[in-house]
Design a protein around this motif. Structure first.
Motif, PDB file in Angstrom:
ATOM      1  N   ASP A 120       4.888  -5.451   1.613  1.00 26.44           N
ATOM      2  CA  ASP A 120       6.288  -5.491   1.063  1.00 26.44           C
ATOM      3  C   ASP A 120       6.999  -4.576   0.142  1.00 26.44           C
ATOM      4  OD1 ASP A 120       6.393  -8.035   2.339  1.00 26.44           O
ATOM      5  OD2 ASP A 120       6.004  -9.174   0.652  1.00 26.44           O
ATOM      6  N   ASP A 121       6.170  -3.673  -0.256  1.00 24.13           N
ATOM      7  CA  ASP A 121       6.529  -2.627  -1.307  1.00 24.13           C
ATOM      8  C   ASP A 121       7.007  -1.289  -0.503  1.00 24.13           C
ATOM      9  OD1 ASP A 121       4.010  -1.642  -0.349  1.00 24.13           O
ATOM     10  OD2 ASP A 121       3.225  -0.866  -2.444  1.00 24.13           O
ATOM     11  N   GLY A 122       6.679  -1.563   1.102  1.00 20.73           N
ATOM     12  CA  GLY A 122       7.221  -0.553   1.944  1.00 20.73           C
ATOM     13  C   GLY A 122       6.112   0.552   2.079  1.00 20.73           C
ATOM     14  N   SER A 123       4.783   0.212   1.848  1.00 26.46           N
ATOM     15  CA  SER A 123       3.579   1.158   1.975  1.00 26.46           C
ATOM     16  C   SER A 123       3.196   0.638   3.346  1.00 26.46           C
ATOM     17  CB  SER A 123       2.537   1.144   1.064  1.00 26.46           C
ATOM     18  OG  SER A 123       2.157  -0.167   0.828  1.00 26.46           O
ATOM     19  N   THR A 124       2.266   1.451   4.024  1.00 27.70           N
ATOM     20  CA  THR A 124       1.600   1.021   4.965  1.00 27.70           C
ATOM     21  C   THR A 124       0.254   1.692   5.095  1.00 27.70           C
ATOM     22  OG1 THR A 124       2.191   2.905   6.450  1.00 27.70           O
ATOM     23  CG2 THR A 124       3.694   1.259   6.663  1.00 27.70           C
ATOM     24  N   ARG A 125      -0.710   0.926   5.999  1.00 26.04           N
ATOM     25  CA  ARG A 125      -2.084   1.301   6.041  1.00 26.04           C
ATOM     26  C   ARG A 125      -2.328   1.185   7.535  1.00 26.04           C
ATOM     27  NH1 ARG A 125      -0.478   1.046   1.487  1.00 26.04           N
ATOM     28  NH2 ARG A 125      -1.745   0.671  -0.451  1.00 26.04           N
ATOM     29  N   THR A 126      -3.297   2.221   7.846  1.00 27.47           N
ATOM     30  CA  THR A 126      -3.802   2.283   9.156  1.00 27.47           C
ATOM     31  C   THR A 126      -5.322   2.438   8.978  1.00 27.47           C
ATOM     32  OG1 THR A 126      -2.049   3.817   9.920  1.00 27.47           O
ATOM     33  CG2 THR A 126      -4.104   3.757  11.192  1.00 27.47           C
ATOM     34  N   LEU A 127      -6.028   1.242   9.514  1.00 27.90           N
ATOM     35  CA  LEU A 127      -7.365   0.909   9.522  1.00 27.90           C
ATOM     36  C   LEU A 127      -7.991   1.663  10.868  1.00 27.90           C
ATOM     37  CD1 LEU A 127      -7.570  -2.565   8.331  1.00 27.90           C
ATOM     38  CD2 LEU A 127      -7.373  -0.573   7.110  1.00 27.90           C
ATOM     39  N   ALA A 156      -2.455 -10.285   3.489  1.00 37.93           N
ATOM     40  CA  ALA A 156      -1.841 -10.989   2.516  1.00 37.93           C
ATOM     41  C   ALA A 156      -2.322 -11.115   0.905  1.00 37.93           C
ATOM     42  CB  ALA A 156      -1.753 -12.542   2.707  1.00 37.93           C
ATOM     43  N   ARG A 157      -3.686 -10.724   0.850  1.00 40.10           N
ATOM     44  CA  ARG A 157      -4.122 -10.650  -0.514  1.00 40.10           C
ATOM     45  C   ARG A 157      -3.925  -9.167  -0.970  1.00 40.10           C
ATOM     46  NH1 ARG A 157      -9.032 -13.546  -2.465  1.00 40.10           N
ATOM     47  NH2 ARG A 157      -9.254 -15.340  -1.486  1.00 40.10           N
ATOM     48  N   LYS A 158      -3.659  -8.259  -0.136  1.00 39.10           N
ATOM     49  CA  LYS A 158      -3.365  -6.799  -0.584  1.00 39.10           C
ATOM     50  C   LYS A 158      -1.961  -6.857  -1.016  1.00 39.10           C
ATOM     51  CE  LYS A 158      -3.867  -2.285  -0.777  1.00 39.10           C
ATOM     52  NZ  LYS A 158      -4.647  -1.937  -2.061  1.00 39.10           N
ATOM     53  N   ASN A 159      -1.311  -7.365   0.097  1.00 42.51           N
ATOM     54  CA  ASN A 159       0.243  -7.718  -0.435  1.00 42.51           C
ATOM     55  C   ASN A 159       0.549  -8.121  -1.807  1.00 42.51           C
ATOM     56  OD1 ASN A 159       2.818  -6.942   0.556  1.00 42.51           O
ATOM     57  ND2 ASN A 159       3.230  -9.296   1.025  1.00 42.51           N
ATOM     58  N   ALA A 160      -0.151  -9.222  -2.109  1.00 44.70           N
ATOM     59  CA  ALA A 160       0.042 -10.015  -3.407  1.00 44.70           C
ATOM     60  C   ALA A 160      -0.642  -8.864  -4.486  1.00 44.70           C
ATOM     61  CB  ALA A 160      -0.927 -11.352  -3.388  1.00 44.70           C
ATOM     62  N   ARG A 161      -1.445  -8.278  -4.289  1.00 44.69           N
ATOM     63  CA  ARG A 161      -1.699  -7.277  -5.433  1.00 44.69           C
ATOM     64  C   ARG A 161      -0.624  -6.227  -5.521  1.00 44.69           C
ATOM     65  NH1 ARG A 161      -8.317  -6.339  -5.995  1.00 44.69           N
ATOM     66  NH2 ARG A 161      -8.683  -8.946  -5.915  1.00 44.69           N
ATOM     67  N   LEU A 162      -0.089  -5.800  -4.344  1.00 44.05           N
ATOM     68  CA  LEU A 162       0.854  -4.443  -4.523  1.00 44.05           C
ATOM     69  C   LEU A 162       2.003  -5.092  -5.171  1.00 44.05           C
ATOM     70  CD1 LEU A 162       0.293  -3.157  -0.958  1.00 44.05           C
ATOM     71  CD2 LEU A 162      -0.469  -2.120  -3.155  1.00 44.05           C
ATOM     72  N   GLY A 163       2.232  -6.493  -5.053  1.00 44.95           N
ATOM     73  CA  GLY A 163       3.625  -7.024  -5.671  1.00 44.95           C
ATOM     74  C   GLY A 163       3.418  -6.835  -6.759  1.00 44.95           C
TER      75      GLY A 163
END
Length: 229
Positions: A169-176, A222-229
């Motif tokens: 949601d903060d606009g960042s992306t990750r590639t695993l 979703a856990r990562k997204n919550a921390r980024l928020g």
């Protein structure tokens, strides 16, 4: 540097292990697991194959984080999580021919701090250390079956590389990258005789658990997204 010593009640009788702090501060993003753990892991964490950097061999692991040195399931409630992989349960202890050993350089082991005692008043392993020993034995036996399952998947050309793109949601992306799974197309194309063999050995169930676990990727994200928020 690790300093592994065989545990002796006469030498290490006062040692304690702060398991709660260790679980709270753990930073393992990808934890090796054994096939016997698949039923418990698959409903909570994604399971992938990865390659050992030293041997090039495949092993199975549970994904607990997105970024390096990130365990999104660590925290104050980590010790009470519905399931913690055996690899995390057993740290910093090891099986030895004469009993159990420990890495005495581990920061959560001390003679003065809080934590679980390693020996009881008779010099026998404490209830906590008995639990650790059970986890170590299960993990030791399970690693052999993990290597066997990986060989079976490779034998039938079922292993495929996967790349996962995540947006937050903060606009960042990750590639695993560097992860592998089972090819559904190759699995569907297997001859009936091979499928029957995999079913009778129990490997087919493990394969389906691995594939089903991929539904947990959004849970980790979703856990990562919550921390980024």
């Amino acid at each position: 540097m690790a300093r592994v010593e065989l545990l002796d009640p006469k030498v290490h009788g006062e040692l304690r292990y702060d398991a709660r702090r260790a679980a709270r501060e753990n930073r393992d993003r990808f934890v090796q697991i054994a096939p016997i753990e698949f039923p418990l892991v698959a409903v909570r964490y994604p399971i992938f194959l990865s390659k050992d950097a030293e041997t090039g061999g495949f092993y199975f692991g549970a994904m607990l984080g997105i970024d390096p040195d990130e365990n999104l399931y660590a925290g104050d409630d980590a010790i009470a999580a519905p399931y913690r992989p055996l690899q995390l349960q057993r740290l910093p202890f090891f099986l030895a021919a004469e009993g159990l050993a420990a890495d005495l350089e581990n920061p959560y082991l001390s003679e003065t701090g809080p934590g679980e005692t390693l020996f009881d008043f008779t010099g026998e392993y404490s209830d906590y250390l008995q639990t650790v020993r059970t986890a170590l034995v299960a993990l030791h036996n399970g690693m052999d079956s993990g290597r066997a399952l990986a060989r079976t998947l490779l034998e039938h050309d079922l292993v495929e590389s996967v790349e996962i793109e995540l947006s937050f949601d903060d606009g960042s992306t990750r590639t695993l990258e560097g992860l592998y799974s089972v090819s559904r197309d190759s699995l569907s194309a297997l001859p009936d005789t091979v499928v029957t063999s995999l079913f009778r050995s129990g490997d087919l169930e493990r394969i389906h658990l691995l594939l089903a676990s991929l539904k947990c990727v959004p849970m980790v994200a979703a856990r990562k997204n919550a921390r980024l928020g």
